[in-house]
Design an enzyme around this catalytic site. Structure first.
Site, PDB file in Angstrom:
ATOM      1  N   LYS A  27     -10.386   8.044  -7.819  1.00  0.00           N
ATOM      2  CA  LYS A  27      -9.323   7.024  -7.871  1.00  0.00           C
ATOM      3  C   LYS A  27      -9.006   6.762  -9.324  1.00  0.00           C
ATOM      4  CE  LYS A  27      -7.099   4.399  -4.875  1.00  0.00           C
ATOM      5  NZ  LYS A  27      -6.855   4.681  -3.452  1.00  0.00           N
TER       6      LYS A  27
HETATM    7  P1  NAD Z   1       2.302  -1.040  -2.351  1.00  0.00           P
HETATM    8  O1  NAD Z   1       2.349  -1.239  -3.807  1.00  0.00           O
HETATM    9  O2  NAD Z   1       3.339  -0.214  -1.694  1.00  0.00           O
HETATM   10  O3  NAD Z   1       2.264  -2.470  -1.615  1.00  0.00           O
HETATM   11  C1  NAD Z   1       1.348  -3.463  -1.952  1.00  0.00           C
HETATM   12  C2  NAD Z   1       1.755  -4.732  -1.233  1.00  0.00           C
HETATM   13  O4  NAD Z   1       0.747  -5.735  -1.448  1.00  0.00           O
HETATM   14  C3  NAD Z   1       3.075  -5.333  -1.726  1.00  0.00           C
HETATM   15  O5  NAD Z   1       3.795  -5.822  -0.627  1.00  0.00           O
HETATM   16  C4  NAD Z   1       2.623  -6.493  -2.614  1.00  0.00           C
HETATM   17  O6  NAD Z   1       3.598  -7.528  -2.691  1.00  0.00           O
HETATM   18  C5  NAD Z   1       1.391  -6.944  -1.849  1.00  0.00           C
HETATM   19  N1  NAD Z   1       0.476  -7.733  -2.670  1.00  0.00           N
HETATM   20  C6  NAD Z   1       0.045  -7.479  -3.921  1.00  0.00           C
HETATM   21  N2  NAD Z   1      -0.730  -8.469  -4.357  1.00  0.00           N
HETATM   22  C7  NAD Z   1      -0.798  -9.365  -3.357  1.00  0.00           C
HETATM   23  C8  NAD Z   1      -1.451 -10.608  -3.192  1.00  0.00           C
HETATM   24  N3  NAD Z   1      -2.179 -11.113  -4.188  1.00  0.00           N
HETATM   25  N4  NAD Z   1      -1.304 -11.275  -2.000  1.00  0.00           N
HETATM   26  C9  NAD Z   1      -0.539 -10.740  -1.003  1.00  0.00           C
HETATM   27  N5  NAD Z   1       0.102  -9.574  -1.110  1.00  0.00           N
HETATM   28  C10 NAD Z   1      -0.031  -8.898  -2.267  1.00  0.00           C
HETATM   29  O7  NAD Z   1       0.834  -0.468  -2.042  1.00  0.00           O
HETATM   30  P2  NAD Z   1       0.331   0.348  -0.770  1.00  0.00           P
HETATM   31  O8  NAD Z   1       0.375   1.784  -1.123  1.00  0.00           O
HETATM   32  O9  NAD Z   1       1.019  -0.157   0.446  1.00  0.00           O
HETATM   33  O10 NAD Z   1      -1.210  -0.060  -0.742  1.00  0.00           O
HETATM   34  C11 NAD Z   1      -1.650  -1.241  -0.084  1.00  0.00           C
HETATM   35  C12 NAD Z   1      -3.137  -1.127   0.205  1.00  0.00           C
HETATM   36  O11 NAD Z   1      -3.382   0.039   1.013  1.00  0.00           O
HETATM   37  C13 NAD Z   1      -4.028  -0.934  -1.032  1.00  0.00           C
HETATM   38  O12 NAD Z   1      -5.282  -1.519  -0.791  1.00  0.00           O
HETATM   39  C14 NAD Z   1      -4.197   0.575  -1.102  1.00  0.00           C
HETATM   40  O13 NAD Z   1      -5.337   0.969  -1.822  1.00  0.00           O
HETATM   41  C15 NAD Z   1      -4.326   0.888   0.375  1.00  0.00           C
HETATM   42  N6  NAD Z   1      -4.046   2.285   0.735  1.00  0.00           N
HETATM   43  C16 NAD Z   1      -2.863   2.872   0.414  1.00  0.00           C
HETATM   44  C17 NAD Z   1      -2.628   4.183   0.787  1.00  0.00           C
HETATM   45  C18 NAD Z   1      -1.313   4.865   0.546  1.00  0.00           C
HETATM   46  O14 NAD Z   1      -1.136   5.982   1.035  1.00  0.00           O
HETATM   47  N7  NAD Z   1      -0.384   4.281  -0.168  1.00  0.00           N
HETATM   48  C19 NAD Z   1      -3.625   4.909   1.460  1.00  0.00           C
HETATM   49  C20 NAD Z   1      -4.822   4.267   1.811  1.00  0.00           C
HETATM   50  C21 NAD Z   1      -5.007   2.949   1.437  1.00  0.00           C
END
Ligand code: NAD
Length: 433
Positions: A119
């Protein structure tokens, strides 16, 4: 501590303060004790292989130069190349990246894909920088990482605040440093690319889709009708918005949503498709006309069948777990529940579909993208979805079987599945010399 929201308002940071890596260590120790993991293998897996920190300059639009700090942690590559996302966020730090890299190792092992865990991220708030500045930061970070990433060695992908556009810049920068003869052979140095650049159909929605496949299996096990379900989502970015749109296809009702700009509720149902469009145009859920604004506590205590955390770590803690009034927590985010929160959820009989199983759809389709690039193939969406479904359902069944066999919670069971796989590989390979 406050963050400035994209709309300019000050909003409380809800990310918990506990060390995320301590959480990983506790989860790992629990499972290792329970299954009697070989002591030597336990020592190897307890420590990331490489922790890379880079400091690099990037030019701002006004001609100033700012210094940035970025990380890439490569936890383990016993099962295949290091693999994992890149995050742009002001709270990115080594402890968090180590935790996220470690979870990636377990995730790939559970899904039975030939990848290890890694990561990375850069510590800055992209909402405060222009598109041109973000591009230059991305390119200089890629340059600083140099040969620490590579298509057969360590393959980044999108995570919080990064997307296909960022992957395209990483790809272009990486290829610029490779001999012209090798460029066509290297496009699998990143996954989550735009489809036009060699990305896979279905990668965009893959993580949310995987979460929904797990929820479908859970609903079958519980004889639960998803068409009558209510649910809440925290984080409405890639994972949260896709999970919500796919839940809506079942006829489930989204009753509350929270993101970094605030929280909204509507007991009559929020249209996930409309909200996705609104968030794209306005930067967050705040102000969505079909939802009333609510505070963080009201969001957490909204009564619903399912809660999908899809934002950041340490959201469900000793303090917040008692507020939840749901039957199931389906973890789209990485590490949304800390060990105290876990205990309380178990005590109150809430089912948990753990992150390292439930959100593995992203890395599974990243693997499919990587394979397509290596073979110069383009798979139809139906093929990607069908393969993803098979992978997720078999991972779900492996974890369910381990939970039943050892009479343990699903998170520990998921660890047992991952550690068993890694243990069998280390037993065969041994340790050099
Ligand atoms: P993203 O940047 O597209 O979205 C993140 C979201 O979280 C946004 O809506 C943001 O406003 C919100 N957010 C941020 N801080 C916040 C807070 N303090 N309180 C409430 N909401 C908050 O990111 P993503 O890719 O959707 O990732 C989200 C989660 O999923 C992360 O934990 C990431 O590690 C995990 N994840 C993502 C993927 C992927 O393929 N993108 C895969 C596995 C896991």
């Amino acid at each position: 501590m406050c963050l400035t929201s994209p709309t300019g308002g000050r909003v409380p940071v809800q990310a918990g303060n506990a060390s995320v890596y301590d959480n990983v260590t506790r989860q790992f120790d629990n499972a290792a004790e329970l299954m009697g993991l070989d002591d030597s293998i336990r020592r190897i897996l307890a420590t990331p292989a490489n922790e890379i920190t880079v400091h690099f300059p990037a030019k701002m639009d006004d001609g100033r130069v700012e210094m940035f700090t970025g990380y890439r942690v490569q936890h383990n590559n016993a099962l295949g190349p290091f693999k994992g996302g890149l995050r742009f966020h002001p709270d990115v730090h080594l402890d968090e990246v180590k935790a996220l890299a470690t979870w990636m190792t377990w995730k790939s092992a559970i899904a039975e894909i030939p990848f290890g865990g890694a990561k990375g991220g850069v510590q800055f708030d992209p909402s405060k920088y222009s598109g041109g500045e973000i591009e230059r930061i991305t390119r200089r970070f890629t340059w600083a990482l140099g040969q620490n990433i590579g298509p057969e060695y360590d393959i980044p992908a999108p995570d919080v605040n990064t997307d296909g556009r960022i992957m395209a810049w990483i790809l272009d920068t990486y290829l610029s440093a490779v001999s012209p003869q090798d460029r066509a052979r290297c496009i699998h140095v990143v996954t989550g690319k735009p489809v036009a650049l060699g990305g896979s159909l279905g990668r965009d929605k893959a993580t949310g889709q995987g979460v929904i496949f797990c929820i479908e299996e859970w609903a079958k096990d519980r004889d639960f009708d998803l068409a009558k379900a209510t649910y809440t989502v925290q984080g409405f970015g890639n994972v949260g918005s896709w999970a919500a749109r796919l839940m809506d296809q079942h006829g489930s009702r989204l009753v509350a949503v929270e993101d970094v700009t605030g929280a909204i509720s509507n007991p009559g149902g929020i249209d996930a498709e409309k909200l996705t469009k609104y968030v794209r145009e306005n930067g967050g859920v705040q102000g969505f006309p079909d939802g009333a604004p609510i505070d963080h506590e009201s969001f957490l205590s909204t009564e619903a069948d399912i809660f999908i955390p899809a934002a950041l770590e340490n959201q469900i803690t000793e303090k917040t777990a008692p507020m939840l009034r749901v039957k199931l927590v389906a973890e789209g985010a990485n590490g949304p529940t800390d060990p105290h929160g876990d205990v309380l959820l178990r005590k109150s009989g809430v089912d948990v579909l753990p992150d390292i199983m439930a959100n593995s759809g992203g890395v599974v389709v990243s693997y499919y993208e990587w394979l397509q690039n290596k073979r110069s193939e383009y798979w139809e969406l139906e093929e990607v979805d069908r393969k993803l479904h098979e992978k997720i359902v078999s991972a779900y069944r492996r974890v369910r079987a381990a939970a039943q066999e050892h009479d343990i919670d699903w998170r520990t069971a998921a660890y047992v599945v991952a550690l068993n796989r890694l243990q069998s590989v280390y037993r065969l390979r041994g340790v050099f010399p």
